[in-house]
Design an enzyme around this catalytic site. Structure first.
Site, PDB file in Angstrom:
ATOM      1  N   HIS A   1       0.848  -1.194   0.000  1.00  0.00           N
ATOM      2  CA  HIS A   1       0.000   0.000   0.000  1.00  0.00           C
ATOM      3  C   HIS A   1       0.879   1.238   0.000  1.00  0.00           C
ATOM      4  O   HIS A   1       1.797   1.366   0.818  1.00  0.00           O
ATOM      5  CB  HIS A   1      -0.914   0.019   1.225  1.00  0.00           C
ATOM      6  CG  HIS A   1      -1.864   1.183   1.226  1.00  0.00           C
ATOM      7  ND1 HIS A   1      -2.999   1.218   0.460  1.00  0.00           N
ATOM      8  CD2 HIS A   1      -1.821   2.383   1.878  1.00  0.00           C
ATOM      9  CE1 HIS A   1      -3.630   2.358   0.642  1.00  0.00           C
ATOM     10  NE2 HIS A   1      -2.926   3.097   1.501  1.00  0.00           N
ATOM     11  N   SER A   2       0.623   2.157  -0.925  1.00  0.00           N
ATOM     12  CA  SER A   2       1.329   3.428  -1.008  1.00  0.00           C
ATOM     13  C   SER A   2       2.834   3.169  -1.169  1.00  0.00           C
ATOM     14  O   SER A   2       3.249   2.576  -2.161  1.00  0.00           O
ATOM     15  CB  SER A   2       1.007   4.275   0.226  1.00  0.00           C
ATOM     16  OG  SER A   2       1.342   5.618   0.025  1.00  0.00           O
TER      17      SER A   2
END
Length: 241
Positions: free
Chosen positions: A91-92
């Site tokens: 994520h990210s």
């Protein structure tokens, strides 16, 4: 010298599972972000978060400041499990790390069953508003807008000073990645939030340029829709793998 054996959480569960999902957290995050995923993804999947130094039980360790060193160290541990069906999720910041690891695995002949990225624009799209090298007070203010750092840390001078080196290092790592447009052979699944100001849906959709097999799923929420819609995300990932 770093003890890279600490990078993989739940490593002991891999031997009894056919599938393993290595999970890479967002900037400032740790392995605990995935504490609820194990049961949801099923008994046949070993959920193994990557625990980077500088956070949680590794708080006292020096955080990574070079993304190439980070990727190489993670890869050196993951490659040991090449006889399993490997999935990489991030994520990210974690999505960028996962992509770099997937690319390195494939270059070395290690088969990856799937790359799952969330809350992250495609690699060739630069960060809109990098914050890693901002002056301390501006950096603190920017962190508050990201909604990833607890207010208890941001509002307490002593606590913030303790966490500052890790937080700044993470954002410098995330914003310092430099990618071309290397395609990978494994399927890519991208997840995005409807109100994510950091990774707009159109920019997340650009991941389709990196694999012949691409799917994208949108969830209601901001940059941290994986928390807001955690059960929905876990349910969808179960279908993916």
């Amino acid at each position: 010298m770093r003890d890279n054996r600490k990078l993989i959480k739940n490593e002991e569960k891999i031997s009894s599972s056919e599938k393993v999902m290595f999970c890479f957290p967002y900037a400032g995050g740790g392995a605990s972000a995935f504490r609820n995923w194990e049961n949801g993804l099923g008994s046949d999947v070993a959920v193994c978060p990557i625990q980077l130094p500088g956070r949680e039980e590794r708080f006292g360790e020096q955080p990574y400041e070079d993304h190439e060193e980070l990727v190489e160290d993670v890869y050196s541990e993951i490659r040991k499990f090449s006889d399993h069906d490997i999935y990489l999720y991030g994520h990210s910041m974690g999505a960028k790390i996962a992509y770099a690891v997937a690319e390195k695995c494939e270059n070395d002949g290690i088969d990856i069953k799937g790359l799952i990225v969330s809350g992250c624009s495609a690699p060739h799209i630069p960060d809109y508003d990098p914050i890693g090298d901002l002056p301390t007070e501006e950096f603190r203010e920017a962190l508050g807008k990201y909604n990833c750092t607890p207010q208890a840390i941001l509002q307490d001078e002593e606590l913030f000073d303790m966490f500052l080196p890790m937080l700044r290092a993470d954002f410098m790592i995330s914003e310092g990645f430099s990618f071309g447009k290397s395609r990978i052979s494994c399927p890519i699944t991208a997840l995005c939030g409807t109100n994510d100001d950091d990774a707009h849906e159109n920019d997340v959709m650009q991941w389709r340029k990196y694999s012949d097999e691409f799917n994208c799923r949108t969830f209601e929420g901001d940059h941290f829709f994986i928390k807001e819609k955690e059960n929905d995300v876990i349910s969808y990932l179960r279908k993916v793998i």
